[in-house]
Design a protein around this motif. Structure first.
Motif, short mmCIF file in Angstrom:
data_model
loop_
_atom_site.label_atom_id
_atom_site.label_comp_id
_atom_site.label_asym_id
_atom_site.label_seq_id
_atom_site.Cartn_x
_atom_site.Cartn_y
_atom_site.Cartn_z
N ARG A 1 0.83 -1.21 0.00
CA ARG A 1 0.00 0.00 0.00
C ARG A 1 0.86 1.25 0.00
NH1 ARG A 1 -2.25 3.57 3.67
NH2 ARG A 1 -4.22 4.51 2.93
N ILE A 2 1.89 1.29 0.82
CA ILE A 2 2.77 2.46 0.83
C ILE A 2 4.22 1.98 0.73
CG2 ILE A 2 1.17 3.77 2.27
CD1 ILE A 2 3.22 3.44 4.55
N ARG A 3 5.09 2.87 0.31
CA ARG A 3 6.52 2.58 0.23
C ARG A 3 7.27 3.55 1.15
NH1 ARG A 3 6.94 1.82 -6.35
NH2 ARG A 3 5.85 -0.18 -6.43
N VAL A 4 8.13 3.00 1.95
CA VAL A 4 8.91 3.79 2.90
C VAL A 4 10.35 3.78 2.40
CG1 VAL A 4 9.50 4.13 5.32
CG2 VAL A 4 7.35 2.99 4.71
N LYS A 5 10.76 4.87 1.77
CA LYS A 5 12.05 4.91 1.09
C LYS A 5 13.14 5.45 1.99
CE LYS A 5 11.92 5.87 -3.33
NZ LYS A 5 11.88 4.52 -3.92
N ARG A 6 14.35 5.03 1.71
CA ARG A 6 15.51 5.43 2.51
C ARG A 6 15.79 6.93 2.38
NH1 ARG A 6 20.67 5.11 0.05
NH2 ARG A 6 21.47 3.93 1.82
N GLU A 7 15.36 7.55 1.29
CA GLU A 7 15.64 8.97 1.08
C GLU A 7 14.80 9.87 2.00
OE1 GLU A 7 16.67 6.69 -2.55
OE2 GLU A 7 14.83 6.88 -1.34
N ASN A 8 13.59 9.41 2.36
CA ASN A 8 12.72 10.28 3.16
C ASN A 8 12.37 9.69 4.53
OD1 ASN A 8 10.88 8.29 2.40
ND2 ASN A 8 10.08 9.51 0.71
N THR A 9 13.12 8.69 4.98
CA THR A 9 12.88 8.09 6.28
C THR A 9 14.21 7.92 7.00
OG1 THR A 9 10.98 6.87 5.42
CG2 THR A 9 11.89 6.12 7.50
N GLU A 10 14.21 8.21 8.27
CA GLU A 10 15.45 8.12 9.05
C GLU A 10 15.59 6.72 9.65
OE1 GLU A 10 15.70 11.21 11.91
OE2 GLU A 10 15.76 12.83 10.43
N PHE A 11 16.04 5.79 8.83
CA PHE A 11 16.38 4.47 9.36
C PHE A 11 17.69 4.59 10.14
CE2 PHE A 11 14.15 3.12 5.33
CZ PHE A 11 13.04 2.60 5.96
N LEU A 12 17.75 3.91 11.29
CA LEU A 12 18.98 3.92 12.08
C LEU A 12 19.95 2.91 11.48
CD1 LEU A 12 20.25 5.22 14.56
CD2 LEU A 12 19.29 3.37 15.95
N ARG A 13 21.18 3.37 11.15
CA ARG A 13 22.14 2.54 10.43
C ARG A 13 23.38 2.27 11.28
NH1 ARG A 13 20.74 2.20 5.22
NH2 ARG A 13 19.04 3.56 4.56
N PHE A 14 23.89 1.04 11.16
CA PHE A 14 25.11 0.65 11.84
C PHE A 14 26.05 0.08 10.78
CE2 PHE A 14 21.49 0.17 14.62
CZ PHE A 14 21.86 0.87 15.76
N ASN A 15 27.12 0.80 10.50
CA ASN A 15 28.03 0.40 9.43
C ASN A 15 29.15 -0.49 9.96
OD1 ASN A 15 26.70 2.05 7.43
ND2 ASN A 15 27.63 3.83 8.43
N THR A 16 29.65 -1.36 9.10
CA THR A 16 30.80 -2.18 9.45
C THR A 16 32.05 -1.30 9.49
OG1 THR A 16 31.16 -2.73 7.12
CG2 THR A 16 29.82 -4.25 8.41
N PRO A 17 33.07 -1.66 10.25
CA PRO A 17 34.29 -0.85 10.32
C PRO A 17 34.88 -0.61 8.94
CG PRO A 17 34.31 -2.52 12.03
CD PRO A 17 33.14 -2.83 11.15
N ALA A 18 35.09 0.67 8.62
CA ALA A 18 35.69 1.08 7.34
C ALA A 18 34.87 0.61 6.14
CB ALA A 18 37.13 0.56 7.22
N GLY A 19 33.61 0.27 6.39
CA GLY A 19 32.75 -0.14 5.30
C GLY A 19 33.14 -1.45 4.65
N ARG A 20 33.95 -2.26 5.34
CA ARG A 20 34.40 -3.51 4.74
C ARG A 20 33.26 -4.52 4.70
NH1 ARG A 20 37.75 -7.26 8.88
NH2 ARG A 20 36.36 -7.12 10.65
#
Length: 651
Positions: free
Chosen positions: A59-78
């Motif tokens: 019914r609806i789409r929740v896109k990464r561009e307009n929603t503040e998803f909490l993100r946890f990145n791997t060290p140095a993006g590896r």
């Protein structure tokens, strides 16, 4: 039933959305059964897409561009291969582990994965030569109050409990190594784990057990196997049983046979292995049965088991199992099984090979399995499969062209008193999105589609914290947290909140909220009329996006955009008392004006209609400049040309 599919070898899904074209589809199927599989699939896609209903559309789409998803990145993006998520219930801690390392997730700290140093994975060589350190080969929840249980493999596999301070305790050596993405389960002092077939593998695939330095392993098979889930009924004495769900590759050369066969096995926890002559240190009680997912009447079947979610019940027999399948044409279905049906089939003693009369019966739990007769053990070694198939409790929950990969479930209370629950499914897709799906009366309703990653991202695993209602989803470079109780995305009006049919949300006097479980809600139909008696009643005001007068040059090309907030609504532009159809892009309803003239001046209103509820999304005034010029960038003109082509294709 024989080895062929129930009702025939079709293995093909029409789905509930194809009712109007089912007969012509079946006629075409019969015409192409001579091996034209590509044409076969194309016919299905054409047929189903022409009748695809809102039931299979988010019914609806929740896109990464307009929603503040909490993100946890791997060290140095590896990149971390097979990043697996683990939840520690008694502490609330969440970990992410891959073969290259262990990480901790702390939503209250810096949004990054914190790497944890565990002694088992430190270098054991005088230099930093490649291949010297351990690689994580098993990771699961801890036992006896410990946070985690881990195994690391180098030349040997070392396993330990890991305390909250990351100290290793209760360590031992595991003889048969596994991989981090395999299933594992602790029952008392026993570790049950699975090994799926891999290239270069020298040990048999199947279910293994380690207990007090002793191993039990499966019989050798040539078939490739992929394990999906282990369940245990922790009964006392001879009542305890373990069930493993997997798919097994077919060895038959029959073209009508599917490539994969879905199965479930049962073993007794009391199984000590056979005698020295037959099945020593191997399972003597293992029975296997085939799962069926599909529609026998219409010759539809799905045979490749992908994932499972379990709704456990205090009464073990009332446990429900939701299983995700796909077929040879990459179509998905979810089938629901009752644990009571599985138990009944395994207790039936009806073997595919036609068992001789044994006492105790084959598969029955005994206090000392090594005392079983050699004939009994040889039969169990060669013919463990039962004749009856395990059938779903009802018709498949979901026939879909969506390419689902993982499945999670949550029980949601219907009221504060806790009387009654409804079920919500979270299903990841190959494109990196996640569907949030309401199961209502055995039918799916896709509430929302979350898009937390770049398109095409492979999702490694999902985890739902049922206490906080946070969904964690991992890729090879990051973990994303999604708040599944975010009700603000449905708008600021009771009608929109109710039409969302989200069991986490209801209308709470002034807003759509997850705090009041007794608020206004209609999960069955999303009928907005329940809002009519809401007090105080707040009338909806128009969302005027760009309502100020807009000047457009004469003879120029111009377009108006109307955001499609709900993909279950129909959209139309109204101008001068007439309806003007729009071109639908992924997120907008676009009205094209080829040559601006006097007849195009005036008020434009974009109206969305859903379930008998009309609302104005955009109100825009257009007026013409006297000058004749085309005002627009090359990019804008190219977009207009593209949309014009789309419009012609729709016609």
């Amino acid at each position: 039933m024989g080895e062929s599919e129930p009702g025939g070898p079709c293995g093909f899904a029409l789905g509930p959305s194809c009712v109007r074209c089912r007969r012509p589809c079946l006629s075409l199927i019969m015409a192409v059964r001579g091996g034209y599989t590509l044409l076969f699939a194309l016919i299905w896609i054409t047929c189903s897409s022409s009748t695809l209903s809102h039931q299979l559309t988010a019914r609806i789409r929740v896109k990464r561009e307009n929603t503040e998803f909490l993100r946890f990145n791997t060290p140095a993006g590896r990149k971390i291969d097979d990043l697996k998520l683990i939840h520690v219930p008694h502490s609330g801690s969440i970990y992410a582990g891959g073969r290259q390392g262990l990480f901790m997730i702390n939503p209250g700290s810096h949004p990054a994965l914190k790497q944890i140093s565990v002694p088992i994975f430190k270098q054991e060589c005088p230099d930093s030569s490649n291949g010297c350190s351990y690689k994580i080969s098993l990771l699961t929840e801890g036992r006896n109050g410990n946070h985690l249980f881990m195994c690391g493999t180098r030349e040997k596999t070392k396993c330990c409990d890991v305390t909250s301070d990351f100290v290793l305790v209760n360590c031992f050596t595991l003889e048969y190594p596994t991989q981090i993405n395999e299933e594992a389960l602790h029952v008392d002092d026993s570790l049950y784990y699975t090994v799926s077939s891999r290239n270069g593998q020298t040990i048999p695939s199947g279910l293994y057990r380690w207990i007090n330095g002793k191993d039990t392993w499966p019989t050798s098979k040539q078939n490739e196997q992929r394990y999906v889930r282990i369940l245990a009924n922790q009964g006392k004495g001879l009542l305890g049983k373990v069930y493993s769900f997997y798919r097994e590759q077919t060895l038959s050369q029959d073209l009508d046979m599917p490539l994969w066969i879905p199965r479930v096995s049962q073993i007794c926890m009391a199984d000590l292995g056979g005698s020295k002559a037959v099945l020593q240190s191997r399972w003597t009680s293992m029975l296997t049965a085939r799962l069926f997912c599909g529609d026998e009447e219409n010759h539809l079947s799905y045979t490749e088991l992908l994932d499972m979610a379990v709704l456990e019940n205090e009464e073990w027999e009332k446990t429900m199992i939701y299983a995700l399948f796909k077929n040879a044409y990459n179509l998905r279905a979810v089938c629901v099984y009752k644990m009571s049906d599985i138990i009944h089939i395994f207790a039936s003693n009806k073997f595919k090979a036609g068992a001789e009369t044994f006492s105790p019966r084959p598969g029955e739990c005994v206090s000392d399995s090594s005392d079983l007769s050699p004939n009994h053990l040889r039969f169990m070694e060669k013919h463990p499969e039962l004749a009856q198939w395990i059938m779903p409790a009802r018709a498949p929950l979901l026939f879909s062209q969506h390419r689902y990969t993982h499945l999670l479930m949550d029980r949601v209370k219907r009221s504060k008193s806790g009387n009654g629950h409804t079920h919500v499914l979270f299903m990841s897709l190959e494109n990196g999105s996640i569907h949030k799906i309401l199961e209502q009366d055995g039918k799916p309703f896709i509430i929302a589609e979350y898009e937390p990653f770049q398109p095409g991202t492979h999702i490694s695993s999902m985890l739902l914290d049922s206490r906080t209602k946070k969904l964690f989803v991992s890729s090879s470079t990051e973990v994303v947290q999604i708040d599944v109780q975010n009700c603000s995305m449905y708008g600021e009006h009771c009608d929109l909140c109710v039409m969302a049919r989200d069991p986490y949300c209801s209308w709470d006097v002034i807003k759509c909220s997850a705090k009041n479980l007794s608020g206004i809600q209609d999960l069955t139909h999303g009928n907005h009329s329940v809002c009519e008696n809401a007090l105080p009643r707040i009338s909806e005001s128009r969302r005027d996006r760009g309502s100020f007068p807009h000047r457009v040059s004469q003879d120029s090309k111009f377009f108006l955009k109307c955001p499609m907030d709900s993909h279950h609504a129909s959209y139309v532009w109204q101008h001068g008392g007439k309806r003007r159809e729009c071109v639908s892009s992924e997120q907008d309803c676009i009205l094209l004006i080829d040559n601006m003239s006097e007849k195009d001046e005036g008020s434009y209103e974009c109206v969305a209609s859903e379930n008998g509820y009309d609302r104005t999304i955009v109100l825009q005034e257009l007026y013409m400049n006297g000058a004749s010029e085309t005002r627009g960038t090359p990019v804008a003109l190219a977009c207009l040309l593209f949309l014009s082509v789309l419009h012609l294709l729709r016609i």
